[in-house]
Design a protein around this motif. Sequence first.
Motif, mmCIF file in Angstrom:
data_model
loop_
_atom_site.group_PDB
_atom_site.id
_atom_site.type_symbol
_atom_site.label_atom_id
_atom_site.label_comp_id
_atom_site.label_asym_id
_atom_site.label_seq_id
_atom_site.Cartn_x
_atom_site.Cartn_y
_atom_site.Cartn_z
ATOM 1 N N VAL A 183 0.864 -1.184 0.000
ATOM 2 C CA VAL A 183 0.000 0.000 0.000
ATOM 3 C C VAL A 183 0.902 1.235 0.000
ATOM 4 O O VAL A 183 1.836 1.338 0.795
ATOM 5 N N LYS A 184 0.683 2.123 -0.944
ATOM 6 C CA LYS A 184 1.452 3.367 -0.991
ATOM 7 C C LYS A 184 0.878 4.298 0.049
ATOM 8 O O LYS A 184 -0.336 4.554 0.079
ATOM 9 N N ALA A 185 1.725 4.797 0.936
ATOM 10 C CA ALA A 185 1.267 5.654 2.025
ATOM 11 C C ALA A 185 2.432 6.435 2.609
ATOM 12 O O ALA A 185 3.573 5.985 2.560
ATOM 13 N N LEU A 186 2.135 7.591 3.147
ATOM 14 C CA LEU A 186 3.070 8.374 3.940
ATOM 15 C C LEU A 186 4.325 8.787 3.175
ATOM 16 O O LEU A 186 5.403 8.880 3.746
ATOM 17 N N ASN A 187 4.154 9.039 1.898
ATOM 18 C CA ASN A 187 5.296 9.435 1.081
ATOM 19 C C ASN A 187 5.134 10.814 0.458
ATOM 20 O O ASN A 187 6.013 11.285 -0.240
ATOM 21 N N THR A 188 4.011 11.484 0.695
ATOM 22 C CA THR A 188 3.742 12.707 -0.061
ATOM 23 C C THR A 188 4.316 13.972 0.559
ATOM 24 O O THR A 188 4.544 14.937 -0.150
ATOM 25 N N LEU A 189 4.526 13.996 1.869
ATOM 26 C CA LEU A 189 4.944 15.234 2.535
ATOM 27 C C LEU A 189 6.123 14.994 3.470
ATOM 28 O O LEU A 189 6.285 13.902 4.015
ATOM 29 N N PRO A 190 6.930 16.041 3.707
ATOM 30 C CA PRO A 190 8.055 15.891 4.634
ATOM 31 C C PRO A 190 7.578 15.773 6.083
ATOM 32 O O PRO A 190 6.466 16.172 6.439
ATOM 33 N N VAL A 191 8.443 15.247 6.926
ATOM 34 C CA VAL A 191 8.142 15.048 8.340
ATOM 35 C C VAL A 191 7.715 16.357 9.004
ATOM 36 O O VAL A 191 6.800 16.372 9.827
ATOM 37 N N SER A 192 8.343 17.460 8.655
ATOM 38 C CA SER A 192 8.009 18.742 9.287
ATOM 39 C C SER A 192 6.538 19.108 9.075
ATOM 40 O O SER A 192 5.874 19.594 10.000
ATOM 41 N N VAL A 193 6.011 18.860 7.895
ATOM 42 C CA VAL A 193 4.600 19.151 7.616
ATOM 43 C C VAL A 193 3.706 18.168 8.359
ATOM 44 O O VAL A 193 2.714 18.563 8.986
ATOM 45 N N LEU A 194 4.037 16.891 8.311
ATOM 46 C CA LEU A 194 3.241 15.889 9.030
ATOM 47 C C LEU A 194 3.177 16.220 10.517
ATOM 48 O O LEU A 194 2.108 16.169 11.134
ATOM 49 N N ASP A 195 4.313 16.553 11.106
ATOM 50 C CA ASP A 195 4.365 16.847 12.532
ATOM 51 C C ASP A 195 3.537 18.087 12.868
ATOM 52 O O ASP A 195 2.819 18.108 13.869
ATOM 53 N N ALA A 196 3.625 19.107 12.043
ATOM 54 C CA ALA A 196 2.874 20.347 12.295
ATOM 55 C C ALA A 196 1.370 20.143 12.171
ATOM 56 O O ALA A 196 0.591 20.835 12.825
ATOM 57 N N ARG A 197 0.942 19.191 11.350
ATOM 58 C CA ARG A 197 -0.484 19.009 11.068
ATOM 59 C C ARG A 197 -1.126 17.841 11.811
ATOM 60 O O ARG A 197 -2.354 17.726 11.818
ATOM 61 N N ARG A 198 -0.335 16.987 12.451
ATOM 62 C CA ARG A 198 -0.905 15.816 13.136
ATOM 63 C C ARG A 198 -1.930 16.241 14.177
ATOM 64 O O ARG A 198 -1.650 17.049 15.041
ATOM 65 N N GLY A 199 -3.138 15.658 14.070
ATOM 66 C CA GLY A 199 -4.171 15.878 15.069
ATOM 67 C C GLY A 199 -4.807 17.247 15.076
ATOM 68 O O GLY A 199 -5.518 17.599 16.002
ATOM 69 N N ARG A 200 -4.561 18.032 14.055
ATOM 70 C CA ARG A 200 -5.108 19.392 14.020
ATOM 71 C C ARG A 200 -6.203 19.494 12.968
ATOM 72 O O ARG A 200 -6.144 18.851 11.936
ATOM 73 N N ASP A 201 -7.184 20.333 13.253
ATOM 74 C CA ASP A 201 -8.260 20.583 12.285
ATOM 75 C C ASP A 201 -7.893 21.757 11.410
ATOM 76 O O ASP A 201 -7.315 22.726 11.898
ATOM 77 N N PRO A 202 -8.239 21.729 10.149
ATOM 78 C CA PRO A 202 -8.772 20.558 9.464
ATOM 79 C C PRO A 202 -7.668 19.504 9.307
ATOM 80 O O PRO A 202 -6.507 19.838 9.131
ATOM 81 N N MET A 203 -8.079 18.251 9.388
ATOM 82 C CA MET A 203 -7.104 17.165 9.332
ATOM 83 C C MET A 203 -6.431 17.101 7.964
ATOM 84 O O MET A 203 -7.047 17.384 6.941
#
Length: 185
Positions: A99-119
């Motif tokens: 399954v292709k997953a978790l490859n579209t954005l850098p860690v910095s963006v994922l970390d900044a957006r985790r658990g925040r609305d809008p998801m």
Amino acid sequence: MRIGVIAGQGEIGGALAQWWTQAGHEVVASIGDAGATVQEAAVFGDAVLFAPEWGAAHDALDLAGGALAGKPVLDATEPPPSESGLEQLALWSPDAHWVKALNTLPVSVLDARRGRDPMLAEFLCTDFADARATASQLVRDLGLAPMFAGGADRAWITETGPLHMREVDIRDATAYLAAALDGTR
């Protein structure tokens, strides 16, 4: 869930291993030259994150042996622009449930957006129902919103295509996916 992590020197493997541990999962990681062996991580996981550098992907699969057979394997590799990494990995290790997953954005963006609305939407591509369900749960456990984008033949839209490096809110994900699929490969 037990998660094996097979990653190179990049940030994604270590960050995801840490975040999944914080979410209550058991994680065994082989990151670069540190931690468990590739085979130990592959054997351990009920699901496996596969994120080595592309040039080392085939060797990592060889080291995993047959331990990926029948398991959901989340492919977070970055293939060259001219090929579909997910489809190539499926040729090299056809018994894994890719399954292709978790490859579209850098860690910095994922970390900044985790658990925040809008998801933040995380697009998934797979031909396996179990891999889709497992990846969806693991993405939700990271505080992101899974969005199914289709089968393995559509992985290119997240690897090198119009959804790569595109930060998309879940409320806009359907429109972005439709626009990505309207284009030609």
